[in-house]
Structures are given as structure tokens and as C-alpha cells.
Design an enzyme around this catalytic site. Structure first.
Site, PDB file in Angstrom:
ATOM      1  CE  LYS A  86     -30.831   2.387  18.642  1.00 44.56           C
ATOM      2  NZ  LYS A  86     -29.689   1.697  19.270  1.00 44.56           N
ATOM      3  NE  ARG A 135     -26.906  -2.368  25.014  1.00 46.64           N
ATOM      4  CZ  ARG A 135     -27.054  -1.393  24.097  1.00 46.64           C
ATOM      5  NH1 ARG A 135     -27.639  -0.255  24.430  1.00 46.64           N
ATOM      6  NH2 ARG A 135     -26.619  -1.574  22.864  1.00 46.64           N
ATOM      7  CG  HIS A 152     -23.207  -1.335  21.064  1.00 43.76           C
ATOM      8  ND1 HIS A 152     -23.237  -0.696  19.846  1.00 43.76           N
ATOM      9  CD2 HIS A 152     -23.836  -0.502  21.925  1.00 43.76           C
ATOM     10  CE1 HIS A 152     -23.866   0.477  19.975  1.00 43.76           C
ATOM     11  NE2 HIS A 152     -24.237   0.613  21.225  1.00 43.76           N
ATOM     12  NE  ARG A 181     -24.433  -2.339  15.727  1.00 44.11           N
ATOM     13  CZ  ARG A 181     -23.356  -2.911  16.261  1.00 44.11           C
ATOM     14  NH1 ARG A 181     -22.806  -3.977  15.694  1.00 44.11           N
ATOM     15  NH2 ARG A 181     -22.845  -2.443  17.382  1.00 44.11           N
ATOM     16  CE1 TYR A 239     -51.443  24.455  35.616  1.00 41.95           C
ATOM     17  CE2 TYR A 239     -50.126  23.957  33.669  1.00 41.95           C
ATOM     18  CZ  TYR A 239     -51.332  23.905  34.346  1.00 41.95           C
ATOM     19  OH  TYR A 239     -52.404  23.306  33.776  1.00 41.95           O
ATOM     20  CB  CYS A 242     -48.485  23.946  29.996  1.00 42.41           C
ATOM     21  SG  CYS A 242     -48.446  25.650  30.531  1.00 42.41           S
ATOM     22  CG  MET A 243     -49.842  17.616  29.039  1.00 39.13           C
ATOM     23  SD  MET A 243     -51.330  16.781  29.618  1.00 39.13           S
ATOM     24  CE  MET A 243     -50.855  16.313  31.270  1.00 39.13           C
ATOM     25  CG  ASP A 244     -51.847  19.683  26.406  1.00 47.43           C
ATOM     26  OD1 ASP A 244     -51.331  18.579  26.165  1.00 47.43           O
ATOM     27  OD2 ASP A 244     -52.701  19.859  27.304  1.00 47.43           O
TER      28      ASP A 244
HETATM   29  C1  LIG Z   1     -28.533   2.107  18.702  1.00 44.66           C
HETATM   30  C2  LIG Z   1     -27.492   1.186  18.293  1.00 44.66           C
HETATM   31  C3  LIG Z   1     -26.653   1.505  17.209  1.00 44.66           C
HETATM   32  C4  LIG Z   1     -26.674   2.840  16.534  1.00 44.66           C
HETATM   33  O1  LIG Z   1     -25.987   3.792  17.316  1.00 44.66           O
HETATM   34  P1  LIG Z   1     -25.662   5.237  16.753  1.00 44.66           P
HETATM   35  O2  LIG Z   1     -24.794   5.836  17.783  1.00 44.66           O
HETATM   36  O3  LIG Z   1     -26.980   5.939  16.632  1.00 44.66           O
HETATM   37  O4  LIG Z   1     -25.007   5.059  15.436  1.00 44.66           O
HETATM   38  C5  LIG Z   1     -25.755   0.548  16.797  1.00 44.66           C
HETATM   39  N1  LIG Z   1     -25.676  -0.640  17.413  1.00 44.66           N
HETATM   40  C6  LIG Z   1     -26.447  -0.975  18.452  1.00 44.66           C
HETATM   41  C7  LIG Z   1     -26.299  -2.314  19.090  1.00 44.66           C
HETATM   42  C8  LIG Z   1     -27.369  -0.078  18.938  1.00 44.66           C
HETATM   43  O5  LIG Z   1     -28.127  -0.403  19.991  1.00 44.66           O
END
Ligand SMILES: *Cc1c(COP(=O)(O)O)cnc(C)c1O
Length: 380
Positions: A43, A138, A169, A230, A274, A322-324
Site C-alpha cells: 500500500k 477501526r 489487525h 502481512r 523565511y 522552504c517549499m522547494d
Molecule cells: C498496513 C497494514 C499492515 C502492514 O503493517 P506493517 O506494520 O507495515 O507490517 C498489515 N495489515 C494491515 C491491515 C495494515 O493496514
């Protein structure tokens, strides 16, 4: 393979070392239980590393078969890049996209019972996985009553939902505080209580571990709960938490670089940037770098909180980012000139360290690097 950096375009860029990604993956695989398979969490543009490229690399070179993303755009980016493996969307997808999910064999998370209802109304038999809320509050179905929760899920399956997995999770798996460990154990128990009642569904995917839980030791996690893990942050070589011990030899897979656009000397009483936030009290050498907060370099690193590396030496930030652009103090670093390379993040200054300077986590630092920063790939 060499890094292809077009000299003319070079301004602020990231060099991603795919060899390190592969080494991280292999080291993690070795550490995990032999039966655990990795769902690579790709992601947020693979935590800033470039999702299509990273996923294709993991699939082709490391034989990763399962991927997770946060939304349908990310899922389609992987499919468009040629990813053949399973893809799970971990969050919400609007019902008008169910056809796209179905057509591209993308698995969708059932985020709530209302969401399950909208899936039931759809003519598309989208493959889905049920999120179980074991304490994070969540997304997910409540597991307060395991029996009722399991019956609800079996009911959805009986009504025709194509359910192929269930997951939860953890919210404090990255902490070693006794009360947090106890909380994670409660979450494991709640998860187990529900999934143990779902045998009749023959779920392909049952998973609960993120990076931290995968590497921590929880004897409560039976084989069936760790068949898939995961992995996100550790794949990219960073720690889930600055204080979390990681025994595996992982290394950040990228370096963020920029260069020196100008060098000058300023005299006592001259200010920089700035707000005139900095005024010199001695003669100083100042270098300007063409990277700023629009590139994702946090403005909170202004005024000496952060530094960059030039020729391996620290150059503190002078005045406000700064921005850039930003200015750094090179008084102590001899011989710095226009076009010299600058390390913003890399060996000796990683995202976890930068994060701790500004009270955030490595995840946020790397996800915030903007698309304006070009990504280049190499295999060292
Ligand atoms: C982002 C996420 C992960 C991965 O988490 P890490 O701490 O980067 O391993 C696993 N499961 C869910 C549901 C997540 O949102």
C-alpha cells in the site's frame, strides 16, 4: 544494473536497491516459521518505493504470491503492472467498483455488516475476506460475541458471499509493555474464538500478523493463525517502532538524494530564509539544496532539528525548510561545491532516526516523500 540518473533532470531523487529488498525478504522468510507465507503489503505506493515495480520484482524474483493494498487504485496499479498473484484490498471500496474488483480478481475486505449487505445486493460475486475487530476499533465485525459473529459470517456465506478469508489487525504488537502484550494476547484469543468456528467455510486465508507480530514471539499464535503474515515496514528495512527489537538483518532499501545548487559565505548579522528564523553570529558557509517540504521533506526539521549528509559529514539545516529548497551549514565541511551529492536519507541517517527527531514514525517519513521525487531502481 546501473542507476539511470538523467544528469539534466537530477534534483531530488530516490535510489531504490532491489537487491536489498530481496535480501530483506529472504532474511525475514528465514526468521519466520517455515509454514508462514508472506502477504507483501504494497500500500501507499509500496511505502514510497513504487508499488508496481516493487510488486513485480517480489513476484518474479522472490516468488511472492500474495499482495495487500489499501484501495482499488493501488490494486489496479498492480494488475496493470502485470501482477498475477492474489491482491487483497485492506480497506473500503465503493460499491460502484464491485464489477472492477470482480473482473480483475481482486479480493475485497468486508469492513462492516452494512458493507456485507451491499456486497450481497451486488450481482458480482467478488471474492472477499472478513475483517474481524478484536480491539482496534477501526474496521471489522465485532468479536465481542464469538458465537454470534461466526454465525453472522456463515450466514453471509450461505446467502452467497464468496468469502475466502478472515483477518484481524493488532494495534499494539509493536510494543513490549506488559499491558500491551496482554492486549495483543486478548486480540489473538478473540480472533481464535471466531475463526475456530468457521471450519466449515474452509477459508484459504486466515491471518492476523503485521510486521511486529510476525517477529515477536506469541506462543498463543497457533500454526493456523500464522499460515499467512502481512509484512509491510520490515520488507522495506525499517522497524515497526524505534524501540522494537528486530533480530533480523534488514536494511532500508532506499536512499533519498539531492544536490548542492549553490554555495555562499554569509557574514555576522545576515539572516537565512523565511521569517529570518536564523541569523549568523559568525562567518558561515551556506549551501542551498533544491529539495523542500513539497518534496515531502518535513518542515519540522527546520532550524537545526534535522541535518543532511555531505561527503559523509553532517550539515545541519539552517533556517526554515522552504517549499522547494533548503539551506544547510557547510562551514565544517571543506570543499563543498555546486552539483555535489547530498544524502537526505540513507545509510547513517535512516527514516527511523529522522522520524524520532520530529516525533513521528519511519512509516510517515517514507510515505510522505512526494511523487515529484523521481524513483530510480538499481540492483547492487
Ligand atoms: C498496513 C497494514 C499492515 C502492514 O503493517 P506493517 O506494520 O507495515 O507490517 C498489515 N495489515 C494491515 C491491515 C495494515 O493496514
Amino acid at each position: 544494473m546501473q542507476v539511470k540518473v538523467n544528469k539534466e533532470e537530477k534534483r531530488s531523487w530516490i535510489e531504490i536497491d532491489l537487491a536489498r529488498l530481496e535480501a530483506n525478504y529472504k532474511a525475514l522468510k528465514e526468521q519466520l516459521d517455515t509454514y508462514s507465507k508472506v502477504i507483501a503489503v504494497i500500500k501507499a505506493d509500496a511505502y514510497g518505493h513504487g508499488d508496481g515495480r516493487v510488486a513485480v520484482f517480489l513476484e518474479k524474483e522472490c516468488s511472492v504470491r500474495n499482495f495487500a493494498v489499501s484501495n482499488i487504485d493501488e490494486a489496479m496499479t498492480l494488475r496493470d503492472a502485470g501482477v498475477k498473484g492474489s491482491i487483497l484490498i485492506l480497506g473500503y471500496t465503493a460499491p460502484q467498483h464491485f464489477k472492477t474488483l470482480y473482473d480483475n480478481n481482486i479480493m475485497q475486505t468486508i469492513v462492516s455488516s452494512e458493507y456485507a449487505d451491499s456486497l450481497l445486493l451486488s450481482p458480482y460475486k467478488v471474492r472477499c475476506q472478513v475483517a474481524l475487530d478484536t480491539g482496534m476499533n477501526r474496521i471489522g465485525l465485532s468479536t465481542n460475541n464469538a458465537e454470534a459473529c461466526a454465525e453472522t459470517i456463515k450466514g453471509y456465506a450461505a446467502q452467497g458471499l464468496n468469502i475466502c478469508g478472515a483477518f484481524t489487525h493488532f494495534c499494539v504488537a509493536d510494543s513490549l509493555r506488559p499491558e500491551d502484550i496482554a492486549f495483543t494476547k486478548t486480540q489473538i484469543q478473540r480472533f481464535e474464538d471466531v475463526v475456530s468456528r468457521l471450519d466449515s467455510l474452509h477459508l484459504d486465508y486466515v491471518h492476523c500478523c503485521n510486521s511486529a507480530a510476525s517477529l515477536a514471539y506469541y506462543p498463543e499464535l497457533g500454526k493456523h493463525l500464522k499460515k499467512y503474515v502481512r509484512l509491510g515496514i520490515v520488507l522495506y528495512g525499517l522497524k515497526p517502532d524505534a524501540d522494537f527489537p528486530v533480530d533480523v538483518n534488514i536494511k532500508p532499501a532506499f536512499e533519498w538524494k539531492s544536490l548542492i545548487s549553490m554555495v555562499k559565505t554569509i557574514q555576522v548579522g545576515e539572516s537565512v530564509g523565511y521569517g529570518r528564523a536564523f541569523t549568523a553570529d559568525h562567518t558561515m558557509r551556506i549551501a542551498t539544496i533544491p529539495t523542500g517540504y513539497a518534496d515531502g521533506y518535513s518542515r519540522r526539521l527546520s532550524c537545526g532539528v534535522g541535518h543532511v549528509l555531505i561527503n559523509g559529514q553532517k550539515a545541519p539545516i539552517v533556517g526554515k525548510v522552504c517549499m522547494d529548497q533548503m539551506m544547510v551549514d557547510i562551514s565544517e565541511i571543506p570543499g563543498v561545491k555546486m552539483d555535489d551529492e547530498v544524502i537526505l536519507l540513507g545509510d547513517g541517517l535512516n527514516a527511523d532516526e529522522m522520524a524520532s527527531l520530529i516525533g513521528t514514525i519511519g512509516y510517515e517519513v517514507i510515505c510522505n516523500i512526494s511523487k515529484r521525487v523521481q524513483r530510480y531502481y538499481k540492483k547492487s
